[in-house]
Each structure stands twice: as C-alpha cells, then as structure tokens.
Design a protein around this motif. Structure first.
Motif, PDB file in Angstrom:
ATOM      1  N   GLU A 288       0.831  -1.220   0.000  1.00  0.00           N
ATOM      2  CA  GLU A 288       0.000   0.000   0.000  1.00  0.00           C
ATOM      3  C   GLU A 288       0.861   1.264   0.000  1.00  0.00           C
ATOM      4  OE1 GLU A 288      -3.692   0.150   0.640  1.00  0.00           O
ATOM      5  OE2 GLU A 288      -3.319  -1.790  -0.333  1.00  0.00           O
ATOM      6  N   GLY A 289       0.357   2.318  -0.621  1.00  0.00           N
ATOM      7  CA  GLY A 289       0.962   3.649  -0.492  1.00  0.00           C
ATOM      8  C   GLY A 289       2.325   3.771  -1.148  1.00  0.00           C
ATOM      9  N   ASP A 290       3.145   4.677  -0.586  1.00  0.00           N
ATOM     10  CA  ASP A 290       4.480   4.918  -1.141  1.00  0.00           C
ATOM     11  C   ASP A 290       5.416   3.803  -0.664  1.00  0.00           C
ATOM     12  OD1 ASP A 290       6.913   5.774  -1.986  1.00  0.00           O
ATOM     13  OD2 ASP A 290       6.979   7.570  -0.728  1.00  0.00           O
ATOM     14  N   THR A 291       5.771   2.921  -1.566  1.00  0.00           N
ATOM     15  CA  THR A 291       6.551   1.747  -1.143  1.00  0.00           C
ATOM     16  C   THR A 291       8.057   1.961  -1.294  1.00  0.00           C
ATOM     17  OG1 THR A 291       6.274   0.799  -3.349  1.00  0.00           O
ATOM     18  CG2 THR A 291       4.708   0.090  -1.660  1.00  0.00           C
ATOM     19  N   LEU A 292       8.462   3.113  -1.834  1.00  0.00           N
ATOM     20  CA  LEU A 292       9.896   3.337  -2.074  1.00  0.00           C
ATOM     21  C   LEU A 292      10.742   3.262  -0.791  1.00  0.00           C
ATOM     22  CD1 LEU A 292      12.021   3.946  -4.302  1.00  0.00           C
ATOM     23  CD2 LEU A 292      11.605   6.379  -3.870  1.00  0.00           C
ATOM     24  N   PRO A 293      10.320   3.908   0.325  1.00  0.00           N
ATOM     25  CA  PRO A 293      11.156   3.830   1.530  1.00  0.00           C
ATOM     26  C   PRO A 293      11.334   2.384   2.028  1.00  0.00           C
ATOM     27  CG  PRO A 293       9.547   5.601   1.729  1.00  0.00           C
ATOM     28  CD  PRO A 293       9.179   4.826   0.495  1.00  0.00           C
ATOM     29  N   ALA A 294      10.243   1.604   2.024  1.00  0.00           N
ATOM     30  CA  ALA A 294      10.339   0.215   2.500  1.00  0.00           C
ATOM     31  C   ALA A 294      11.240  -0.607   1.576  1.00  0.00           C
ATOM     32  CB  ALA A 294       8.943  -0.409   2.569  1.00  0.00           C
ATOM     33  N   LEU A 295      11.131  -0.317   0.294  1.00  0.00           N
ATOM     34  CA  LEU A 295      11.950  -1.027  -0.692  1.00  0.00           C
ATOM     35  C   LEU A 295      13.436  -0.760  -0.428  1.00  0.00           C
ATOM     36  CD1 LEU A 295      11.569  -2.705  -3.249  1.00  0.00           C
ATOM     37  CD2 LEU A 295      11.386  -0.585  -4.546  1.00  0.00           C
ATOM     38  N   LYS A 296      13.753   0.507  -0.216  1.00  0.00           N
ATOM     39  CA  LYS A 296      15.154   0.866   0.015  1.00  0.00           C
ATOM     40  C   LYS A 296      15.670   0.237   1.309  1.00  0.00           C
ATOM     41  CE  LYS A 296      16.192   5.284  -0.944  1.00  0.00           C
ATOM     42  NZ  LYS A 296      15.967   6.739  -1.140  1.00  0.00           N
ATOM     43  N   ALA A 297      14.846   0.252   2.352  1.00  0.00           N
ATOM     44  CA  ALA A 297      15.283  -0.330   3.637  1.00  0.00           C
ATOM     45  C   ALA A 297      15.536  -1.834   3.462  1.00  0.00           C
ATOM     46  CB  ALA A 297      14.224  -0.084   4.704  1.00  0.00           C
ATOM     47  N   ALA A 298      14.661  -2.498   2.715  1.00  0.00           N
ATOM     48  CA  ALA A 298      14.819  -3.952   2.523  1.00  0.00           C
ATOM     49  C   ALA A 298      16.091  -4.255   1.731  1.00  0.00           C
ATOM     50  CB  ALA A 298      13.596  -4.516   1.798  1.00  0.00           C
ATOM     51  N   ILE A 299      16.377  -3.435   0.740  1.00  0.00           N
ATOM     52  CA  ILE A 299      17.573  -3.670  -0.085  1.00  0.00           C
ATOM     53  C   ILE A 299      18.834  -3.468   0.771  1.00  0.00           C
ATOM     54  CG2 ILE A 299      18.911  -2.833  -2.065  1.00  0.00           C
ATOM     55  CD1 ILE A 299      16.137  -2.072  -3.355  1.00  0.00           C
ATOM     56  N   ILE A 300      18.849  -2.403   1.554  1.00  0.00           N
ATOM     57  CA  ILE A 300      20.015  -2.171   2.430  1.00  0.00           C
ATOM     58  C   ILE A 300      20.186  -3.371   3.369  1.00  0.00           C
ATOM     59  CG2 ILE A 300      20.937  -0.737   4.320  1.00  0.00           C
ATOM     60  CD1 ILE A 300      19.582   1.673   2.985  1.00  0.00           C
ATOM     61  N   GLY A 301      19.076  -3.814   3.951  1.00  0.00           N
ATOM     62  CA  GLY A 301      19.133  -4.934   4.913  1.00  0.00           C
ATOM     63  C   GLY A 301      19.650  -6.215   4.282  1.00  0.00           C
ATOM     64  N   ALA A 302      19.344  -6.404   2.992  1.00  0.00           N
ATOM     65  CA  ALA A 302      19.722  -7.666   2.332  1.00  0.00           C
ATOM     66  C   ALA A 302      21.229  -7.755   2.076  1.00  0.00           C
ATOM     67  CB  ALA A 302      18.975  -7.785   1.001  1.00  0.00           C
ATOM     68  N   MET A 303      21.892  -6.622   2.042  1.00  0.00           N
ATOM     69  CA  MET A 303      23.316  -6.629   1.649  1.00  0.00           C
ATOM     70  C   MET A 303      24.168  -7.501   2.561  1.00  0.00           C
ATOM     71  SD  MET A 303      23.706  -5.060  -1.093  1.00  0.00           S
ATOM     72  CE  MET A 303      22.072  -5.032  -1.803  1.00  0.00           C
TER      73      MET A 303
END
Ligand code: SAM
Ligand code: SF4
Length: 329
Positions: A288-303
């Motif tokens: 839902e909504g603006d998913t860009l911040p969650a996407l970025k946080a998940a990508i950083i976490g995956a590193m």
C-alpha cells in the motif's frame, strides 16, 4: 553516497535487472528444451521495474543492465527503457540481447536511452547456431548486430560461451568477426545453472586459458587495463581496436571484486549468481501507499547476506536449480 556495502567491504554499484524470463531462443547451456515460464501477472510491470531501479539508484547504483531471458521479447521494453533511463543519478544503462530483434529495435533503444549493448553469439555457422540456440537464425542475429552499429551504439560487445567439442573450432572466426567490426568480444566459461540433459557441462568445459592459447596462435594478446565494471579480464591486439575478454567463473574466480546484484523478472533480489537466497521485492513494491522507503530499507538490509563467493563445481550434482534465463544472466 553509496549505501550498499556488504559484509566483505564490497560496494554494490551495478544492478542486473531482468525484464522477462521468456526468450525466443532455447540456448542449450541456458535453458531446457521444454521450459515453464513465470505467469505474466507475477512479472514486474514497467512501473514496478522502474521503481525498483529508482530504489537502487538512490542507494548508490550507477549502472543498470537490462537482461532476461530476452529483453526484446517484452512488448513494453522501449517504455521501460525510457522510464529507467530518466532516473536521476543513473550513469549507464546497458542491455544484453540475443539480437534477434535488434534490427527492429536498435534505433528506438538508442533514442530511449540505452548506452551500451552486449550481444550473445556462439557460432557463425547457420546449422550449428540453430543447434546451439535450438531456434535461432544466425543471419538475423548478424543483421541485428549490424543494425546496432548503424544506429550508433558504441562499445558493442559480443559474448560467446565456448563448449568443448561444439564451438571451440570457431574461436578464431568469432575473433575475426569482432575485428572486422572493431567491436569487443568476451569468451565465457559455462556455469552450472539449472539441470540440462543436452550435454555434460563437465565434459564441455573449456577453460579460458585454452581459449586464450588458441587466439594467441594468430593474434598475440597484451593485458589491457580496460574495465567495464564487469568480471571480464581484457586483452588487446596490436593491430586492432577490438579487445578480447575472458569471463572465467571456474578458472579465475572474480567474486573478490563483485560489485553487482540481480533482480529477477518476478522481483526477487539475488545477491549472488551461485546462491539460491533471494529477497522478494515484488511483495514490497505491491504494498500500500508509497513503497519506495520500504523497498530501500529492505535492499540495504539484504546486503549483509551477500555471500563471499560462488562455489560452482561442474563435477558435483547441480545445486543451483534456477536456469540462467531465470537469473538475469
Ligand atoms: N538473452 C540475452 C542474451 O542471450 O544475451 C540476455 C540474457 S542471457 C541469460 C545473458 C548471458 O548469459 C548470455 O551471454 C548467455 O550466453 C549467458 N549464459 C546463459 N546461460 C549460461 C551458462 N549456463 N553459463 C554461462 N553463461 C550463460
Ligand atoms: Fe535466451 Fe539469452 Fe538464454 Fe539464449 S542465453 S536462451 S538467448 S536468454
């Protein structure tokens, strides 16, 4: 500032973004003859693709390569290119293709913002090309390569997978093909991705050093400091602008300098070619909504879960079940 560092101090600046797992070819090392593809509803639409691309660029990725499967079988590919090319901060947008549709698409891709193109070409002989790709027509592919040159693409590169006993007698012909057009060529060692029955990967293995010796029988090679941000080690020839590269996952592990991650057509983030771990970015993008911040946080976490290296072993049973077409090769 780049925010994508892994546990081994490597910075991720390069994303290989798969836009489809489908293809009009069935290359013998890449796919089985009979393939099941991802249902279309599960593939990222071009808005979702460009959101994923934007997240990576905002985190410090400078180069994106659109790949597949065959990116040019996707109908909205030019729209996707336009959207991704417009992302602020992206320095280089590249594309890998089998060139079967390049005659038609090269000018549009250039206008839309693709800067560099890599083309796969493993044989110049029509019958053999058909055998290796199971469906391809080499004349169409060569015409596609020439269309890309005519459209003004600079830095075009040929990629050839060499299989012992199948196309190793064409190494010099392929080098000559590249020399005639003043374009680069890289020779790739086959990787054990997915189970194939068509040939034994261990028997077909052709180490880069053997390929290099064949080339040096006609053209002495001098190590070059040319880098494209990829795993190819480049050499130059005294009498040609073409460079020869070697991508040697077995004989010269390149993981220490790895700067890339992959996103599959269905939005799975793969941290390593030789590892099955994946993070589902599609679930986040379709939230839902603006998913860009969650996407970025998940990508950083995956590193932090990016492995140190792949452990390809041609003699062991296949432990990477996913084929290259599903990987974003
Ligand atoms: N369809 C496009 C093409 O062929 O260039 C892009 C996708 S293709 C999967 C990308 C690259 O992966 C090609 O150069 C292909 O030769 C290479 N490739 C596919 N399967 C491979 C394997 N098992 N080992 C090494 N390279 C492989
Ligand atoms: Fe298609 Fe490229 Fe795989 Fe060949 S290597 S089957 S052209 S995706």
């Amino acid at each position: 500032m780049n925010q994508l560092s892994d546990s081994f101090g490597r910075q991720i600046t390069y994303l290989r973004l798969s836009v489809t797992d489908r293809c009009d070819f069935r290359c013998v090392y890449c796919m089985a003859e009979d393939m099941t593809f991802v249902p279309r509803k599960d593939v990222l639409c071009f808005e979702e693709l460009s959101l994923v691309a934007r997240a990576f660029v905002e985190l410090g990725v400078e180069k994106i390569r659109l790949t597949g499967g065959e990116p040019l079988v996707r109908k909205d590919i030019v729209h996707a290119v336009e959207k991704i090319a417009a992302i602020e901060g992206l320095r280089e947008l590249c594309l890998s293709t089998n060139a079967s549709k390049l005659r038609r698409y090269a000018p549009e891709l250039k206008r839309a913002g693709v800067q560099r193109i890599n083309v796969s070409l493993d044989s110049l002989q029509p019958e053999r090309f058909k055998q290796l790709t199971r469906t391809g027509d080499v004349a169409t592919v060569i015409d596609g390569i020439d269309a890309a040159i005519e459209a003004g693409f600079k830095g075009l590169k040929i990629n050839a997978v060499v299989l012992r006993g199948r196309n190793d007698d064409e190494i010099l012909d392929l080098v000559d093909f590249a020399r005639q057009r003043a374009i680069d060529i890289s020779f790739i060692e086959e990787m054990p991705l997915g189970t194939i029955v068509e040939h034994d990967r261990a028997l077909a293995f052709m180490p880069s050093d053997d390929i290099r010796a064949i080339i040096e029988s006609r053209y002495p090679l001098t190590a070059s400091d040319h880098h494209t941000g990829g795993p190819s080690r480049y050499f130059s020839m005294a009498d040609s602008l073409s460079r020869v590269g070697f991508i040697s996952p077995h004989s010269n592990n390149f993981c220490g300098a790895c700067n890339r991650v992959r996103v599959t057509a269905e939005g799975k983030l793969l941290l390593c070619l030789g590892n099955e771990d994946a993070l589902d970015l599609r679930a986040i993008v379709r939230g839902e909504g603006d998913t860009l911040p969650a996407l970025k946080a998940a990508i950083i976490g995956a590193m932090s879960s990016k492995p140190e290296k792949h452990h390809f072993d041609l003699d062991a049973p296949v432990d990477i079940v996913r084929f290259m077409n599903a990987t974003g090769g």
